[in-house]
Motif scaffolding. Structure first.
Motif, PDB file in Angstrom:
ATOM      1  N   VAL A 250       0.677  -1.238   0.079  1.00 60.35           N
ATOM      2  CA  VAL A 250      -0.202  -0.013   0.043  1.00 60.35           C
ATOM      3  C   VAL A 250       0.893   1.299   0.170  1.00 60.35           C
ATOM      4  O   VAL A 250       0.467   2.193  -0.506  1.00 60.35           O
ATOM      5  CB  VAL A 250      -1.003   0.019   1.179  1.00 60.35           C
ATOM      6  N   GLU A 251       2.012   1.159   0.543  1.00 57.85           N
ATOM      7  CA  GLU A 251       3.085   2.332   0.490  1.00 57.85           C
ATOM      8  C   GLU A 251       3.301   2.556  -0.822  1.00 57.85           C
ATOM      9  O   GLU A 251       3.753   3.746  -1.304  1.00 57.85           O
ATOM     10  CB  GLU A 251       4.364   2.023   1.302  1.00 57.85           C
ATOM     11  N   LEU A 252       3.341   1.543  -1.873  1.00 61.29           N
ATOM     12  CA  LEU A 252       3.683   1.737  -2.988  1.00 61.29           C
ATOM     13  C   LEU A 252       2.752   2.363  -4.200  1.00 61.29           C
ATOM     14  O   LEU A 252       2.987   3.151  -4.967  1.00 61.29           O
ATOM     15  CB  LEU A 252       4.180   0.405  -3.651  1.00 61.29           C
ATOM     16  N   GLY A 253       1.587   2.261  -3.534  1.00 58.53           N
ATOM     17  CA  GLY A 253       0.303   3.065  -4.377  1.00 58.53           C
ATOM     18  C   GLY A 253      -0.625   2.088  -4.084  1.00 58.53           C
ATOM     19  O   GLY A 253      -0.773   0.946  -3.697  1.00 58.53           O
ATOM     20  N   LEU A 254      -1.961   2.317  -4.925  1.00 62.74           N
ATOM     21  CA  LEU A 254      -3.253   1.903  -4.830  1.00 62.74           C
ATOM     22  C   LEU A 254      -3.259   0.546  -5.493  1.00 62.74           C
ATOM     23  O   LEU A 254      -3.618  -0.665  -5.425  1.00 62.74           O
ATOM     24  CB  LEU A 254      -4.385   2.743  -5.344  1.00 62.74           C
ATOM     25  N   VAL A 255      -2.751   0.689  -6.959  1.00 65.52           N
ATOM     26  CA  VAL A 255      -2.692  -0.289  -7.809  1.00 65.52           C
ATOM     27  C   VAL A 255      -1.908  -1.381  -7.556  1.00 65.52           C
ATOM     28  O   VAL A 255      -2.357  -2.701  -7.364  1.00 65.52           O
ATOM     29  CB  VAL A 255      -2.047   0.149  -9.328  1.00 65.52           C
ATOM     30  N   VAL A 279      -6.021   7.346 -13.514  1.00 64.45           N
ATOM     31  CA  VAL A 279      -5.782   6.974 -11.943  1.00 64.45           C
ATOM     32  C   VAL A 279      -4.230   6.650 -11.889  1.00 64.45           C
ATOM     33  O   VAL A 279      -3.595   6.869 -11.036  1.00 64.45           O
ATOM     34  CB  VAL A 279      -6.557   5.488 -11.771  1.00 64.45           C
ATOM     35  N   ARG A 280      -3.763   5.934 -13.065  1.00 66.23           N
ATOM     36  CA  ARG A 280      -2.221   5.837 -12.758  1.00 66.23           C
ATOM     37  C   ARG A 280      -1.593   7.023 -12.898  1.00 66.23           C
ATOM     38  O   ARG A 280      -0.391   6.979 -12.146  1.00 66.23           O
ATOM     39  CB  ARG A 280      -1.814   5.207 -14.422  1.00 66.23           C
ATOM     40  N   THR A 286       6.061   7.821  -7.453  1.00 67.23           N
ATOM     41  CA  THR A 286       7.086   8.747  -7.287  1.00 67.23           C
ATOM     42  C   THR A 286       6.499  10.124  -6.837  1.00 67.23           C
ATOM     43  O   THR A 286       7.070  11.292  -6.447  1.00 67.23           O
ATOM     44  CB  THR A 286       7.964   9.205  -8.530  1.00 67.23           C
ATOM     45  N   ASP A 287       5.086  10.075  -7.252  1.00 65.65           N
ATOM     46  CA  ASP A 287       4.513  11.719  -6.790  1.00 65.65           C
ATOM     47  C   ASP A 287       2.979  11.335  -6.809  1.00 65.65           C
ATOM     48  O   ASP A 287       2.158  11.814  -7.592  1.00 65.65           O
ATOM     49  CB  ASP A 287       4.651  12.619  -7.738  1.00 65.65           C
ATOM     50  N   SER A 288       2.392  10.453  -5.815  1.00 70.12           N
ATOM     51  CA  SER A 288       1.027  10.186  -5.546  1.00 70.12           C
ATOM     52  C   SER A 288       0.306  11.230  -5.231  1.00 70.12           C
ATOM     53  O   SER A 288       0.517  12.077  -4.241  1.00 70.12           O
ATOM     54  CB  SER A 288       1.119   8.726  -4.760  1.00 70.12           C
ATOM     55  N   VAL A 289      -0.810  11.411  -5.756  1.00 70.16           N
ATOM     56  CA  VAL A 289      -1.808  12.385  -5.113  1.00 70.16           C
ATOM     57  C   VAL A 289      -2.864  11.618  -4.161  1.00 70.16           C
ATOM     58  O   VAL A 289      -3.326  12.260  -3.440  1.00 70.16           O
ATOM     59  CB  VAL A 289      -2.860  12.805  -6.490  1.00 70.16           C
ATOM     60  N   LEU A 290      -3.091  10.508  -4.367  1.00 71.59           N
ATOM     61  CA  LEU A 290      -3.709   9.762  -3.361  1.00 71.59           C
ATOM     62  C   LEU A 290      -3.038   9.581  -1.817  1.00 71.59           C
ATOM     63  O   LEU A 290      -2.104   9.428  -1.811  1.00 71.59           O
ATOM     64  CB  LEU A 290      -4.108   8.214  -3.888  1.00 71.59           C
ATOM     65  N   THR A 291      -3.796   9.978  -1.050  1.00 75.71           N
ATOM     66  CA  THR A 291      -3.341   9.797   0.397  1.00 75.71           C
ATOM     67  C   THR A 291      -3.350   8.453   0.886  1.00 75.71           C
ATOM     68  O   THR A 291      -4.086   7.463   0.302  1.00 75.71           O
ATOM     69  CB  THR A 291      -4.287  10.732   1.217  1.00 75.71           C
ATOM     70  N   LEU A 292      -2.898   8.027   1.847  1.00 73.76           N
ATOM     71  CA  LEU A 292      -2.844   6.661   2.411  1.00 73.76           C
ATOM     72  C   LEU A 292      -4.201   6.284   2.714  1.00 73.76           C
ATOM     73  O   LEU A 292      -4.542   5.174   2.716  1.00 73.76           O
ATOM     74  CB  LEU A 292      -1.598   6.655   3.805  1.00 73.76           C
ATOM     75  N   SER A 293      -4.947   7.332   3.505  1.00 80.69           N
ATOM     76  CA  SER A 293      -6.173   6.972   4.073  1.00 80.69           C
ATOM     77  C   SER A 293      -7.267   6.598   2.844  1.00 80.69           C
ATOM     78  O   SER A 293      -7.932   5.686   2.901  1.00 80.69           O
ATOM     79  CB  SER A 293      -6.720   7.881   5.059  1.00 80.69           C
ATOM     80  N   GLU A 294      -6.844   7.351   1.581  1.00 81.53           N
ATOM     81  CA  GLU A 294      -7.709   7.223   0.589  1.00 81.53           C
ATOM     82  C   GLU A 294      -7.492   5.622  -0.280  1.00 81.53           C
ATOM     83  O   GLU A 294      -8.367   5.041  -0.484  1.00 81.53           O
ATOM     84  CB  GLU A 294      -7.787   8.311  -0.554  1.00 81.53           C
ATOM     85  N   ARG A 295      -6.235   5.428  -0.148  1.00 81.35           N
ATOM     86  CA  ARG A 295      -5.991   3.970  -0.897  1.00 81.35           C
ATOM     87  C   ARG A 295      -6.365   2.840   0.164  1.00 81.35           C
ATOM     88  O   ARG A 295      -7.136   2.036  -0.312  1.00 81.35           O
ATOM     89  CB  ARG A 295      -4.353   4.028  -0.701  1.00 81.35           C
TER      90      ARG A 295
END
Length: 388
Positions: A250-255, A279-280, A286-295
């Motif tokens: 999850v730290e790497l991203g939603l996908v 979404v990608r 490297t620059d995620s817009v999604l916050t950890l809580s949203e993921r």
């Protein structure tokens, strides 16, 4: 509470803006009301009283309207000079209104003399005109102040509601951060400390079993059973609970996290993950817009849908689709399990709790039948609802 210079400056600007708006409201409302009263009084004097005194027809209505207009200008001007719009004790406000009304009444009478409404008015006429001008000014200014007071009350309520909404939002964000912290801590504890201890216990049991010749057959079998159960608990229960609390990747991203989640589904169930370019772009490691809580919330939606598909299916395929439009993340999970039955599909507890959780951040959840069979669980999550 310590007030920063920036907050103090903002408060000063806000007070000035409020004062300016109150002044405009007072003067505008007073002028509109006074003009209405003045025009009505002029028409009444010209067309009603003229039937009793025909000589009054010689006085043009423009003269009466002009005198009343002078009274309105003087009334508004005095209120502006006295700054009657400022918040003060009500006796002072009443005094300002009375003073402005007296000056306006006198100005109206003098204007009537100047415009030729009266040549040689009697004392009774003079007193009647001054009194009527005073009443016109007092009523108009009083209603103007009432308008200002109403505006202040509405403004205070609006700001209080805004502050409450901000406090609720901050509290929700704090709870989200605390939940993430607890999830991470417990997951790390399960995956690290507890699993390490279980590995050590398993090694010790292995050592004991290696000397099984010193044990009778029943004891050796019991120890072997304990070791198998312990290994199963470590591999399935502990790791599974750790992943539920804090999904891997999850730290790497939603996908990446969803790929890991779908990778744990039994091979007999076909899975497909469709991700839009939008979404990608917002899930770029490297620059995620999604916050950890949203993921975490989006992953929770997919987990709930997968659980329902396996429990109420059994489904042979599960398709997860991610898209984003107008800063809203759309998560759709479709399965081809049994026919959709509202009474059992998604059953109340988990899905309802998830729906409530989404509503807290302005999102929503929908569970509907699939195209032919199965069910579709969809969630809409506004981006920016949570903060990391």
């Amino acid at each position: 509470m310590i007030v920063s210079p920036a907050d103090s400056a903002a408060a000063v600007v806000r007070r000035r803006t409020d004062g300016r708006q109150d002044r405009i409201t007072l003067l505008r409302a007073t002028a509109i009301i006074a003009v209405g009263y003045g025009a009505g009084a002029a028409l009444q004097s010209t067309y009603v009283y003229a039937t009793l005194v025909p000589e009054w027809l010689a006085v043009p209505i423009s003269a009466r309207l002009g005198a009343n207009a002078v009274a309105v200008v003087v009334l508004v001007g005095v209120l502006a000079v006295l700054q009657a719009h400022r918040t003060r004790p009500w006796p002072w406000t009443a005094l300002c209104i009375a003073a402005a009304a007296v000056v306006a009444g006198m100005a109206r009478y003098l204007a009537q003399l100047a415009f030729g409404v009266y040549d040689e008015p009697s004392a009774a006429t003079r007193d009647a005109e001054v009194l009527s001008g005073f009443l016109l000014g007092a009523i108009s200014a009083g209603l103007g102040m009432w308008t200002v007071a109403t505006r202040r009350t509405a403004r205070a309520r609006t700001r209080a509601a805004t502050r409450d909404a901000v406090h609720v939002e901050l509290a929700l964000k704090a709870l989200e951060q605390e939940e993430i912290r607890v999830r991470r801590a417990v997951a790390e504890g399960l995956h690290g400390t507890l699993q390490s201890k279980m590995i050590l216990i398993d090694a010790r049991l292995g050592d004991v079993l290696s000397r099984a010749q010193a044990l009778d057959e029943g004891d050796a079998e019991s120890l072997a059973w304990v070791r198998r159960e312990l290994d199963e608990a470590r591999e399935i229960d502990v790791r599974q609970m750790s992943r539920l609390l804090y999904p891997e990747r999850v730290e790497l991203g939603l996908v990446p996290a969803l790929r890991a989640l779908l990778g744990r589904i039994p091979a007999s169930v076909a899975t497909r993950l469709t991700v839009s370019d939008a979404v990608r772009a917002i899930d770029d490691p490297t620059d995620s817009v999604l916050t950890l809580s949203e993921r975490l919330l989006a992953i929770r939606v997919v987990e709930e849908a997968v659980t329902n598909a396996l429990k109420h299916g059994p489904a042979s395929s599960i398709t997860v689709t991610l898209d984003v439009a107008q800063d809203v993340l759309h998560v759709s999970v479709l399965n081809d399990g049994e026919l959709y039955v509202p009474a059992t599909a998604g059953a109340p507890s988990g899905t309802q709790q998830l729906s409530t959780r989404l509503s807290f951040v302005g999102g929503r959840l929908a569970l509907t039948p699939g195209p032919e069979k199965g069910a579709r669980l969809e969630a809409w999550l506004p981006l920016g609802a949570g903060a990391e």
